[in-house]
Design a protein around this motif. Structure first.
Motif, PDB file in Angstrom:
ATOM      1  N   PRO A   1       6.781  68.090  32.349  1.00  0.00           N
ATOM      2  CA  PRO A   1       7.015  66.908  31.513  1.00  0.00           C
ATOM      3  C   PRO A   1       6.090  65.746  31.872  1.00  0.00           C
ATOM      4  O   PRO A   1       5.710  65.580  33.015  1.00  0.00           O
ATOM      5  CB  PRO A   1       8.466  66.561  31.805  1.00  0.00           C
TER       6      PRO A   1
ATOM      7  N   SER B   1       6.015  61.817  31.917  1.00  0.00           N
ATOM      8  CA  SER B   1       6.972  60.724  31.970  1.00  0.00           C
ATOM      9  C   SER B   1       6.228  59.393  31.966  1.00  0.00           C
ATOM     10  O   SER B   1       5.321  59.195  32.793  1.00  0.00           O
ATOM     11  CB  SER B   1       7.844  60.853  33.220  1.00  0.00           C
TER      12      SER B   1
ATOM     13  N   GLU C   1       8.792  52.737  29.191  1.00  0.00           N
ATOM     14  CA  GLU C   1       8.844  52.126  27.876  1.00  0.00           C
ATOM     15  C   GLU C   1       7.770  51.057  27.740  1.00  0.00           C
ATOM     16  O   GLU C   1       7.543  50.260  28.661  1.00  0.00           O
ATOM     17  CB  GLU C   1      10.223  51.505  27.644  1.00  0.00           C
TER      18      GLU C   1
ATOM     19  N   TYR D   1      12.216  67.244  18.341  1.00  0.00           N
ATOM     20  CA  TYR D   1      13.341  66.842  19.170  1.00  0.00           C
ATOM     21  C   TYR D   1      14.131  68.091  19.560  1.00  0.00           C
ATOM     22  O   TYR D   1      14.122  69.089  18.846  1.00  0.00           O
ATOM     23  CB  TYR D   1      14.228  65.854  18.430  1.00  0.00           C
TER      24      TYR D   1
ATOM     25  N   SER E   1       5.174  53.013  23.762  1.00  0.00           N
ATOM     26  CA  SER E   1       6.119  54.132  23.749  1.00  0.00           C
ATOM     27  C   SER E   1       7.558  53.642  23.809  1.00  0.00           C
ATOM     28  O   SER E   1       7.889  52.701  24.544  1.00  0.00           O
ATOM     29  CB  SER E   1       5.846  55.064  24.937  1.00  0.00           C
TER      30      SER E   1
ATOM     31  N   PRO F   1      11.863  54.933  23.929  1.00  0.00           N
ATOM     32  CA  PRO F   1      12.717  56.067  24.325  1.00  0.00           C
ATOM     33  C   PRO F   1      12.903  57.074  23.187  1.00  0.00           C
ATOM     34  O   PRO F   1      13.053  58.278  23.442  1.00  0.00           O
ATOM     35  CB  PRO F   1      14.025  55.382  24.704  1.00  0.00           C
TER      36      PRO F   1
ATOM     37  N   ASP G   1      10.730  58.154  21.319  1.00  0.00           N
ATOM     38  CA  ASP G   1       9.566  59.044  21.274  1.00  0.00           C
ATOM     39  C   ASP G   1       9.744  60.248  22.197  1.00  0.00           C
ATOM     40  O   ASP G   1       8.906  61.164  22.185  1.00  0.00           O
ATOM     41  CB  ASP G   1       8.297  58.302  21.692  1.00  0.00           C
ATOM     42  N   SER G   2      10.777  60.258  22.991  1.00  0.00           N
ATOM     43  CA  SER G   2      11.037  61.368  23.911  1.00  0.00           C
ATOM     44  C   SER G   2      11.298  62.635  23.105  1.00  0.00           C
ATOM     45  O   SER G   2      12.275  62.713  22.349  1.00  0.00           O
ATOM     46  CB  SER G   2      12.232  61.055  24.813  1.00  0.00           C
TER      47      SER G   2
ATOM     48  N   LEU H   1       7.541  65.078  26.471  1.00  0.00           N
ATOM     49  CA  LEU H   1       7.342  63.670  26.799  1.00  0.00           C
ATOM     50  C   LEU H   1       8.696  63.004  27.014  1.00  0.00           C
ATOM     51  O   LEU H   1       9.595  63.142  26.184  1.00  0.00           O
ATOM     52  CB  LEU H   1       6.603  62.953  25.672  1.00  0.00           C
ATOM     53  N   THR H   2       8.803  62.283  28.120  1.00  0.00           N
ATOM     54  CA  THR H   2       9.998  61.486  28.391  1.00  0.00           C
ATOM     55  C   THR H   2       9.576  60.038  28.545  1.00  0.00           C
ATOM     56  O   THR H   2       8.699  59.723  29.358  1.00  0.00           O
ATOM     57  CB  THR H   2      10.700  61.960  29.676  1.00  0.00           C
ATOM     58  N   VAL H   3      10.182  59.142  27.756  1.00  0.00           N
ATOM     59  CA  VAL H   3       9.915  57.711  27.847  1.00  0.00           C
ATOM     60  C   VAL H   3      11.124  57.061  28.492  1.00  0.00           C
ATOM     61  O   VAL H   3      12.237  57.111  27.956  1.00  0.00           O
ATOM     62  CB  VAL H   3       9.647  57.105  26.458  1.00  0.00           C
ATOM     63  N   ASN H   4      10.898  56.454  29.635  1.00  0.00           N
ATOM     64  CA  ASN H   4      11.998  55.883  30.430  1.00  0.00           C
ATOM     65  C   ASN H   4      12.215  54.418  30.108  1.00  0.00           C
ATOM     66  O   ASN H   4      11.269  53.622  30.146  1.00  0.00           O
ATOM     67  CB  ASN H   4      11.685  56.044  31.916  1.00  0.00           C
TER      68      ASN H   4
END
Lengths: 113, 114
Positions: A10, A12, A15, A39, A79, A81, A83-84, A109-112
């Motif tokens: 992934p 990461s 935001e 998703y 980016s 969240p 967009d994750s 992709l993970t948006v924190n």
């Protein structure tokens, strides 16, 4: 065998940052290139496509194509969240299979926040 | 509303049974496709059809069959010969005449073998 390669991640990012997703392809004769977002548990949805070398922008998304290097990328600015997701790169390798797309395995992709 | 529909959303099959997945589109697209998606495997092409009454095998056609009797419909049958059918099945369509080959996906059918 004609292939499309993506880093599985992934990836990461925080935001508000820029997320950069990369894809390489094996067939130098490839004609058009696509980015899909998927998703978890859902079907892929088209984000954008690009045919010509250079950049193509659509809102927060920019696709970049370099045919000499056989490389296509997707940049996501600011980016969020939401967009994750998994991002799939697909390539139309043209020729006799003009309507077939070859897909990479996708980058998560993970948006924190 | 224009779009691609797939049914059912979830399907459970006993070993040895054939099952048919439905795919319908009202986008007036000429080309239709079936993909299979397994975790970590990406999308793999099963069959595709560019015109009515014609279809071609994709990369993993063994154990599957299709028909294309109408432009709007492209059903996929998963036969008992398919040894590992549990997967997420995606139908897509594309307007012919576009060199790009842009494909649009239905919502998918998740098949589980019991």
């Amino acid at each position: 065998q004609k292939e499309v390669e993506q880093n599985s991640g992934p990836l990461s990012v925080p935001e508000g940052a820029i997320a950069s997703l990369n894809c390489t392809y094996s067939d130098r004769g490839s004609q058009s290139f696509f980015w899909y977002r998927q998703y978890s548990g859902k079907s892929p949805e088209l984000i954008m496509f690009i045919y010509s070398n250079g950049d193509k922008e659509d809102g927060r998304f920019t696709a970049q194509l370099n045919k000499a290097s056989q490389y296509v990328s997707l940049l996501i600015r600011d980016s969020q969240p939401s967009d994750s997701a998994t991002y799939l790169c697909a390539v139309n390798m043209g020729g006799g299979s003009n309507y077939k797309l070859t897909f990479g395995k996708g980058t998560l992709l993970t948006v924190n926040p | 509303d224009g779009g691609i529909t797939q049914s059912p959303k979830y399907l459970f099959r006993k070993e040895g049974q054939n099952v048919t997945l439905s795919c319908e589109q009202n986008l007036n697209h000429d080309a239709m496709y079936w993909y299979r998606q397994d975790p970590g495997q990406g999308l793999r092409l099963i069959y595709y059809s560019q015109i009515v009454n014609d279809f071609q095998k994709g990369d993993i056609a063994e154990g599957y069959s299709v028909s294309r009797e109408k432009k709007e419909s492209f059903p996929l049958t998963v036969t008992s010969a398919q040894k590992n059918p549990t997967a997420f099945y995606l139908c897509a369509s594309s307007p012919q005449g576009l060199a790009s080959g842009t494909q649009y996906f239905g919502p998918g059918t998740r098949l589980t073998v019991l």
